[in-house]
Motif scaffolding. Structure first.
Motif, mmCIF file in Angstrom:
data_model
loop_
_atom_site.group_PDB
_atom_site.id
_atom_site.type_symbol
_atom_site.label_atom_id
_atom_site.label_comp_id
_atom_site.label_asym_id
_atom_site.label_seq_id
_atom_site.Cartn_x
_atom_site.Cartn_y
_atom_site.Cartn_z
ATOM 1 N N PHE A 302 0.807 -1.152 -0.036
ATOM 2 C CA PHE A 302 -0.044 0.061 0.074
ATOM 3 C C PHE A 302 0.677 1.464 -0.083
ATOM 4 N N SER A 303 0.444 2.357 -0.189
ATOM 5 C CA SER A 303 1.248 3.556 -0.339
ATOM 6 C C SER A 303 0.155 4.707 0.316
ATOM 7 N N ASN A 304 -0.791 4.315 0.611
ATOM 8 C CA ASN A 304 -1.813 5.433 1.078
ATOM 9 C C ASN A 304 -2.820 4.918 2.056
ATOM 10 N N LEU A 305 -3.399 6.012 2.610
ATOM 11 C CA LEU A 305 -4.704 5.437 3.747
ATOM 12 C C LEU A 305 -5.844 4.826 2.957
ATOM 13 N N LEU A 306 -6.096 4.996 1.828
ATOM 14 C CA LEU A 306 -7.092 4.387 1.081
ATOM 15 C C LEU A 306 -6.886 2.909 0.777
ATOM 16 N N ASN A 340 8.311 5.066 4.303
ATOM 17 C CA ASN A 340 8.059 5.191 2.751
ATOM 18 C C ASN A 340 6.848 6.071 2.240
ATOM 19 N N ILE A 341 5.770 6.182 3.160
ATOM 20 C CA ILE A 341 4.846 7.042 2.748
ATOM 21 C C ILE A 341 4.839 8.343 2.917
ATOM 22 N N GLU A 342 4.253 9.067 1.689
ATOM 23 C CA GLU A 342 4.368 10.623 1.618
ATOM 24 C C GLU A 342 3.902 11.110 2.746
ATOM 25 N N PRO A 343 4.443 12.261 3.075
ATOM 26 C CA PRO A 343 4.266 12.889 4.671
ATOM 27 C C PRO A 343 2.720 13.015 4.586
ATOM 28 N N GLU A 344 2.178 13.578 3.930
ATOM 29 C CA GLU A 344 0.713 14.037 3.818
ATOM 30 C C GLU A 344 -0.081 12.691 4.179
ATOM 31 N N GLU A 345 0.243 11.606 3.314
ATOM 32 C CA GLU A 345 -0.688 10.217 3.798
ATOM 33 C C GLU A 345 -0.200 9.801 4.978
ATOM 34 N N LYS A 346 0.782 9.700 5.415
ATOM 35 C CA LYS A 346 1.526 9.169 6.822
ATOM 36 C C LYS A 346 0.556 10.140 7.663
ATOM 37 N N SER A 347 0.390 11.342 7.548
ATOM 38 C CA SER A 347 -0.356 12.053 8.707
ATOM 39 C C SER A 347 -1.735 11.361 8.676
ATOM 40 N N LYS A 348 -2.097 11.161 7.535
ATOM 41 C CA LYS A 348 -3.698 10.777 7.669
ATOM 42 C C LYS A 348 -3.481 9.241 8.170
ATOM 43 N N ILE A 349 -2.546 8.492 8.028
ATOM 44 C CA ILE A 349 -2.701 7.047 8.563
ATOM 45 C C ILE A 349 -2.488 7.224 10.176
ATOM 46 N N ILE A 350 -1.758 8.108 10.544
ATOM 47 C CA ILE A 350 -1.661 8.481 12.172
ATOM 48 C C ILE A 350 -2.836 8.791 12.639
ATOM 49 N N GLU A 351 -3.556 9.572 12.037
ATOM 50 C CA GLU A 351 -4.941 10.269 12.520
ATOM 51 C C GLU A 351 -5.951 8.980 12.612
ATOM 52 N N PHE A 464 17.016 10.349 5.272
ATOM 53 C CA PHE A 464 17.951 11.246 5.065
ATOM 54 C C PHE A 464 17.310 12.262 4.226
ATOM 55 N N ASP A 465 17.339 11.860 2.962
ATOM 56 C CA ASP A 465 16.846 12.661 1.880
ATOM 57 C C ASP A 465 15.554 13.692 2.337
ATOM 58 N N THR A 466 14.390 12.830 3.048
ATOM 59 C CA THR A 466 13.228 13.588 3.480
ATOM 60 C C THR A 466 13.678 14.589 4.592
ATOM 61 N N ALA A 467 14.558 14.244 5.585
ATOM 62 C CA ALA A 467 14.984 15.214 6.526
ATOM 63 C C ALA A 467 15.659 16.293 5.966
ATOM 64 N N LEU A 468 16.723 16.266 4.995
ATOM 65 C CA LEU A 468 17.324 17.273 4.360
ATOM 66 C C LEU A 468 16.451 18.250 3.516
ATOM 67 N N LYS A 469 15.749 17.624 2.806
ATOM 68 C CA LYS A 469 14.587 18.304 2.030
ATOM 69 C C LYS A 469 13.699 19.307 2.913
ATOM 70 N N TYR A 470 13.061 18.638 3.962
ATOM 71 C CA TYR A 470 12.415 19.324 4.870
ATOM 72 C C TYR A 470 13.057 20.705 5.628
ATOM 73 N N LEU A 471 14.355 20.174 6.040
ATOM 74 C CA LEU A 471 15.187 21.471 6.764
ATOM 75 C C LEU A 471 15.365 22.457 5.559
ATOM 76 N N LYS A 472 16.054 22.116 4.516
ATOM 77 C CA LYS A 472 16.402 23.089 3.561
ATOM 78 C C LYS A 472 15.042 24.011 3.178
ATOM 79 N N GLU A 473 13.891 23.113 2.789
ATOM 80 C CA GLU A 473 12.747 24.154 2.637
ATOM 81 C C GLU A 473 12.222 24.984 3.626
ATOM 82 N N SER A 474 12.819 24.741 4.884
ATOM 83 C CA SER A 474 12.350 25.533 6.098
ATOM 84 C C SER A 474 13.536 26.632 6.304
#
Length: 789
Positions: A302-306, A340-351, A464-474
């Motif tokens: 799976f790759s998303n909540l649905l 591995n799940i995209e941040p937006e979908e991961k947040s949905k799964i946690i909720e 690593f890549d996700t963390a670096l991307k988030y911090l750079k965008e911030s």
């Protein structure tokens, strides 16, 4: 899947009942072949292990051990032969492990043409069954140690049946063939007492193998999700987090299979379903020919909540996932590799997890520390006894034809950084002989090797890549910080990170904490360093060209020289400034950072007090901010103490009666006390500790009118400041007298009055020395002398 406890007991009966016959047979053959110990020893020394024999390398090492201990082993074999001949027993016997090893060592010489092989499909199958029989026999001999899989149990039963059928009746003098056959039938006909209604473990993407050396993590899952004698409230969600390959999925599947076994034994009747879903999209594998590691892609479930909801509905035969509440019992759902799940979908799964009833429990595995109720950090195997035990047991469990001594095991633990997946891959490579020990270990140790690049990419996939991307965008200078930490050549504290990367200390701390949560950094005290695998990633991905690299190294070198010069300057200042020297000695800095900070805050406080005298509020606020920044450098209690003292002076002039400022002062004192209690325990009972109690007690009396609380801290200060040769001695007793008096008038409790009288008499008696300490003893007497009568 594992056999149940009841099945284990029945299987143990079948295994043990056949053991004497096997021992008698092997002892009989070897005793007939070698009439005395000397010929037995000569045979051992002259025996060469054929490369065609499975586990040949391991048996070569054992052959050396047997040669050294030949006398003892031969005596045990002779006694076993005597038991067979006389059908009597009252003596020591060889270990089953030694018997199996001797059987295989002498296989070509004495056993290859015997009837014992006739019911096996090949020599290799016979050899495999022998070693499996030994392993299962040992596991069964230690109840509640290692569970046995159905596959292993069935193979052992197959071995027992074949051996029993092929051996002569004379070997069954202790336990007959008929009884052994009866035990085997009894085991096969056992009926399980319970099953979960739904589970998908047979079709799960992740295969299950016996888990080694992870008992703590397994027990933690039991405690969180099924409770224990102490814990009644069960967790709705648990995350197992750690970098890739450390064993998170293996721990999870092991836990689920143990629950299936528990259900078969009638435990946890309310447990109705166990489901496992993985978003894993790649595996680290090794080339069968070259031994090089590579990353193999896989299709995630799976790759998303649905998609996850659809999987759950299909497994539980539901029309809608909300119908899960219709189950009368409980269930456990695993979400593997959620990173591995995209941040937006991961947040949905946690909720989604939080929205379901507490009867639905979730286990989440991730390379990040996720927002679950309970968190279990799965760490790598250290280069210690547990790490060595894991390596030895994985060789035995997986049947690797590898012989390693302790130094070699330590080397593998070191170059693999204790990562279970890498350890297994190394053993695989050595087992097949596609690479030598030196070649594979050197390849892993080198940051420039292809294997290192593959490992770094796999370990930090989607981390690593996700963390670096988030911090750079911030807008955070994450590349600069990572390069500095990587090239610093020792652990580094926030002060140096801040100076070298030119960011505020608070921003540097936030950035480092984010990287800590993603297991990119590790922290010890106030010091940070890169995780071992992160070093490889930074080396491969983030380090600049040699010209920029040279500039960064020069910057670090200059910074270290400045720090060294600053410490030398501080030492010189301490010699010439007795007050500063006394202050530093009293607060006992733990390291050079603490020492610099204490000296800086001593000077900073003096400058800020001038602003109070000059009523320069803007400059005062600037000093307060500068002082606050030091709290990010070190947790030394001197920092919040100075903050509290400075704010107290500012409150008097700039913020009279401001509740927010008073609350900040109170919190700063509490923070200092907590720092001593938990981080700087060596300060307990010192002059500095007593001074802290005194300052807080005075503040509680003067500003907050919390006399009851003040008594507690002033009494603590009084215990330490026992000699009346300091101003602190008189100040402590002055405010303690005021607090006792106030509480007596409020409560009429005679205990306060009695303590007040004692303190007043004590102060009046010591009044002669107060004149030289700038304490107004006359004022004290006018207020309290009536209590001395």
């Amino acid at each position: 899947m594992y056999i149940s406890v009841e099945q284990s007991l029945e299987l143990d009966r079948a295994v043990k009942s056949s053991e004497v016959a096997l021992r008698s047979y092997i002892s009989d053959v070897i005793s007939d072949a070698y009439k005395d110990e000397s010929t037995f020893k000569s045979a051992l020394k002259s025996t060469s292990i054929s490369d065609k024999l499975i586990y040949s390398k391991r048996f070569s090492a054992k052959l050396v051990k047997f040669s050294a201990d030949s006398k003892n082993i031969y005596n045990l074999i002779s006694r076993s032969k005597a038991s067979l001949m006389h059908r009597k027993f009252d003596n020591d016997v060889p270990y089953v492990s030694d018997l199996i090893d001797l059987l295989l060592i002498f296989f070509n010489a004495h056993f290859s043409d015997t009837s014992i092989l006739k019911n096996f499909s090949s020599v290799e199958e016979f050899h495999y069954c022998c070693t499996l029989y030994h392993k299962v026999r040992n596991n069964l001999s230690h109840p509640a140690s290692k569970p046995t899989t159905f596959l292993d149990a069935n193979k052992v039963i197959y071995f027992i049946e074949n051996v029993t059928a092929s051996l002569d009746d004379k070997y069954f003098w202790y336990y007959t063939k008929e009884k052994i056959s009866s035990d085997v039938v009894q085991y096969k006909q056992m009926h399980l007492t319970g099953n979960v209604k739904f589970h998908n473990l047979n079709a799960a993407a992740s295969t299950h193998k016996s888990l080694l050396c992870r008992d703590f993590e397994i027990q933690a899952l039991y405690n969180c999700l099924l409770g224990d004698e102490v814990r009644q409230r069960l967790a709705g969600s648990v995350v197992l987090y750690g970098y890739g390959g450390v064993g998170k999925t293996a721990i999870t599947t092991e836990f689920l299979y143990r629950l299936l076994r528990d259900k078969a034994d009638g435990k946890y009747p309310e447990l109705e379903y166990l489901l496992f879903y993985s978003s894993k999209d790649e595996y680290l594998r090794e080339n069968q020919t070259t031994g090089e590691l590579y990353i193999d892609s896989a299709k995630p479930e799976f790759s998303n909540l649905l998609e996850l909801k659809k999987l759950i509905c299909a497994s539980l035969k539901l029309n809608n996932v909300t119908d899960i509440s219709s189950f009368s019992g409980r269930g456990i759902i695993v979400i593997d590799n959620i990173e591995n799940i995209e941040p937006e979908e991961k947040s949905k799964i946690i909720e989604f997890i939080r929205s379901l009833p507490r009867s639905v429990h979730f286990i989440v595995t991730s390379r990040n520390e996720e927002a679950c109720e309970e968190k279990i950090h799965v760490e790598e195997f250290k280069n210690n006894e547990i790490g060595v035990k894991f390596l030895e047991q994985i060789i035995e469990s997986e049947g690797f034809n590898v012989a390693l001594n302790r130094p070699s095991i330590n080397t593998i633990l070191k170059v693999s950084k204790g990562n279970a997946l890498i350890i297994v891959q190394v053993l695989n490579i050595l087992d097949r002989g596609v690479s030598t020990f030196d070649e594979i270990t050197c390849s892993l140790e080198s940051l420039r090797s292809k294997n290192s690049e593959m490992i770094a990419s796999f370990m930090y996939k989607n981390t690593f890549d996700t963390a670096l991307k988030y911090l750079k965008e911030s807008g955070r200078p994450v590349n600069d910080v990572m390069q500095i930490i990587s090239l610093y050549d020792e652990r580094i504290e926030l002060y140096s990170i801040s100076k070298l990367s030119k960011v505020d200390i608070s921003d540097a701390e936030n950035l480092c904490n984010y990287l800590l949560e993603r297991l990119i950094l590790t922290k010890s005290g106030e010091y940070y360093e890169l995780n071992e695998f992160a070093k490889r990633f930074v080396f491969i991905k983030l380090l600049p060209d040699r010209f920029e690299l040279s500039k960064i190294k020069d910057k670090i070198k200059n910074h270290k020289e400045r720090m060294k010069a600053k410490l030398a300057e501080l030492d010189s200042t301490l010699e010439n400034n007795s007050d500063l020297h006394k202050n530093v000695n009293e607060w006992q800095p733990r390291n050079y950072i603490d020492k610099i900070v204490i000296a800086e805050l001593f000077s900073l406080y003096g400058e800020a007090i001038k602003c109070v005298s000059n009523r320069d509020k803007i400059a005062f606020d600037k000093y307060v901010k500068e002082l606050n920044d030091h709290s990010f450098i070190t947790s030394h209690p001197y920092v919040p103490v100075q903050r509290a003292r400075l704010l107290k002076q500012g409150e008097r002039v700039f913020y009279p009666g401001d509740r927010k400022i008073l609350s900040e002062i109170e919190h700063a004192y509490e923070q200092a006390i907590e720092s001593v209690e938990y981080d700087y325990r060596y300060l307990i009972g010192t002059v500095a500790h007593a001074s802290l109690f005194m300052l807080f007690g005075v503040f509680l009396c003067q500003q907050l009118n919390q006399h009851g609380r003040a008594i507690r801290f002033l009494e603590q200060a009084k215990k330490t400041i026992a000699l009346s040769d300091s101003k602190g001695w008189f100040i402590t007793r002055n405010y303690l007298s005021a607090a006792y008096e106030k509480k007596f008038k409020e409560t009429k409790d005679q205990a306060y009055r009695d303590q007040l009288k004692k303190v007043v008499k004590e102060v009046i008696k010591a009044s002669e020395s107060s004149t030289s300490l700038n304490f107004d003893i006359g004022r004290y007497k006018r207020r309290f002398s009536k209590w001395a009568e």
